[in-house]
Design an enzyme around this catalytic site. Structure first.
Site, PDB file in Angstrom:
ATOM      1  N   HIS A  59      31.455  29.770  34.632  1.00 27.69           N
ATOM      2  CA  HIS A  59      31.800  29.015  32.773  1.00 27.69           C
ATOM      3  C   HIS A  59      32.786  27.710  33.739  1.00 27.69           C
ATOM      4  O   HIS A  59      32.933  27.561  34.435  1.00 27.69           O
ATOM      5  CB  HIS A  59      32.893  29.975  32.708  1.00 27.69           C
ATOM      6  N   GLU A  61      35.814  26.228  32.642  1.00 30.91           N
ATOM      7  CA  GLU A  61      37.015  26.886  33.598  1.00 30.91           C
ATOM      8  C   GLU A  61      37.334  27.007  34.914  1.00 30.91           C
ATOM      9  O   GLU A  61      38.185  27.286  35.958  1.00 30.91           O
ATOM     10  CB  GLU A  61      37.945  27.752  32.715  1.00 30.91           C
ATOM     11  N   CYS A  89      37.695  32.246  27.019  1.00 30.37           N
ATOM     12  CA  CYS A  89      36.822  33.306  26.878  1.00 30.37           C
ATOM     13  C   CYS A  89      38.130  34.362  27.322  1.00 30.37           C
ATOM     14  O   CYS A  89      38.827  33.846  28.158  1.00 30.37           O
ATOM     15  CB  CYS A  89      35.942  33.823  27.166  1.00 30.37           C
ATOM     16  N   CYS A  92      37.833  33.648  31.626  1.00 33.62           N
ATOM     17  CA  CYS A  92      38.457  32.475  32.134  1.00 33.62           C
ATOM     18  C   CYS A  92      40.250  32.302  31.417  1.00 33.62           C
ATOM     19  O   CYS A  92      41.006  32.293  32.117  1.00 33.62           O
ATOM     20  CB  CYS A  92      37.643  31.341  31.059  1.00 33.62           C
TER      21      CYS A  92
END
Length: 418
Positions: A59, A61, A89, A92
């Protein structure tokens, strides 16, 4: 005055995060971008790349945190602010808390997986040993518009390229979202004459220029997703692997009437599929689909061998989430019902069966292999040295690949398991 200056700083850094999201969009990833900042210094950037990297943790992040920690030489990121275009999410958020990031600023809210206040608020959990301040809604319109652009374009592309016939059903994509898709993007075609505009789905893994191409044909109780362990095992050995969903199964379109199905029709679809993709050096693996063993007789010169699998593959004959995903109701199950009945009754396919027997009797290449009882079409097949049901596990799929890949290699020819 201070609040206005902070808002300007937040919007400045969020625009840089949006630039990362646009790079993700250009790479056909869900457009999410992030930047990591300390004071007025940009430390790192990140963008979504799970599909390209075959990594569920890739992801935006996470990418920014990893790059920032490497730049600082410290996994603790105290004093830093992370800007991200979509609400984090749970994965993260956990990483941000562990990294001791001071502040998180996000753009668009995520009502399905966001944990900064949408689904729940992990950052507000006072029992955790670190609290990270959160600010949402910065340039939310721009962030939301970019996400909407991506998903709308994907839906339009599917509808425009592969319109649904009135006499067929198509399983909604949402049915497949809970399943791990790995790094194999769904592929579709609908321009084979035998399909008559039905959409056919297949998985394509491994190097396109491999000396051997494995074609995996599932039986009446399965679809391509259950073959993923075998797809991954063979691709891991440098083989190209294709696993189509027969019409009526998996992600392929599903004729509403059982009468639309015949073994000869399914064979014709696969033959045209092979010709359109110009597949050669094919090792044909059939799972409870002996009718497909006549394919080499229809396409001489394209095949390098065959494997019959009669023992269970993952999820066979089970009402699991994987097995049930393509079939939200009985109407979607016309294909599995029809193919099971046709296989039991023979569907008047004596000509196809006889054609397959003659072909494999005259075959001068490596003898076919069989896991479990070999079908009559492959009389004399060599038994694979695997226990029944071995392919229920990833380890079993790896064992099959370890035996079969060298056996069918163009540079070697040896007994499986030797």
């Amino acid at each position: 005055m201070i609040e206005a200056a902070q808002r300007q700083r937040d919007e400045h850094w969020m625009r840089l995060a949006l630039a990362q999201a646009r790079e993700a969009l250009a790479a056909a990833e869900v457009p999410v971008g992030a930047v990591l900042v300390r004071g007025d210094t940009l430390l790192a950037t990140g963008r979504n790349a799970p599909r390209a990297q075959c990594d569920p943790t890739a992801h935006a992040e996470i990418a920014a945190l990893r790059a920032g920690a490497a730049a600082l030489g410290n996994y603790r990121l105290s004093g830093c602010t992370l800007y991200v275009t979509l609400e984090p999410c749970a994965m993260c958020a956990g990483a941000l808390l562990h990294a001791r990031v001071d502040r998180v600023v996000y753009g668009a809210a995520d009502p399905k997986t966001g944990v900064a206040g949408s689904v729940l608020d992990l950052f507000a959990e006072q029992r955790l040993n670190h609290q990270t301040r959160v600010q949402g809604g910065v340039l939310a319109h721009e962030c939301t518009a970019l996400l909407a652009q991506f998903f709308q374009a994907r839906r339009r592309a599917h509808k425009a390229v592969h319109p649904l016939r009135d006499d067929a059903l198509r399983t909604p994509d949402a049915r497949f979202e809970p399943l791990a898709q790995g790094c194999h993007a769904p592929r579709y075609l609908s321009d084979l004459p035998a399909l008559d505009r039905l959409r056919l789905h297949w998985v394509d893994a491994g190097p396109p220029g491999a000396a051997r191409t494995w074609l995996l044909v599932h039986g009446p109780g399965q679809w391509s997703h259950a073959l993923r362990p075998l797809v991954d095992a063979l691709a891991g050995q440098g083989q190209r692997v294709l696993a189509p969903d027969l019409p009526g199964f998996g992600r392929s379109d599903k004729p509403k009437r059982e009468a639309a199905h015949s073994l000869a029709w399914h064979r014709q679809v696969l033959a045209q599929f092979i010709e359109q993709l110009d597949l050669r050096g094919i090792v044909l693996l059939v799972q409870d689909a002996p009718w497909a063993l006549a394919l080499p007789a229809l396409l001489p010169g394209r095949f390098a061998g065959a494997v019959s699998v009669a023992s269970p593959l993952p999820g066979r004959a089970s009402r699991s989430a994987v097995a049930d995903a393509p079939y939200p109701d009985a109407g979607h199950r016309a294909g599995p019902r029809a193919l099971a009945r046709l296989r039991e009754q023979g569907d008047g396919d004596e000509d196809g069966s006889a054609q397959a027997r003659r072909f494999w009797q005259d075959w001068t290449g490596p003898a076919p292999l069989a896991l479990g009882k070999a079908p009559a079409e492959l009389a004399g097949a060599r038994a694979l040295a695997l226990a029944p049901g071995a392919l229920l596990t990833a380890a079993g799929a790896q064992a099959l690949a370890a035996q079969a890949v060298p056996y069918f290699s163009p540079s070697t020819e040896q007994a499986p398991g030797a």
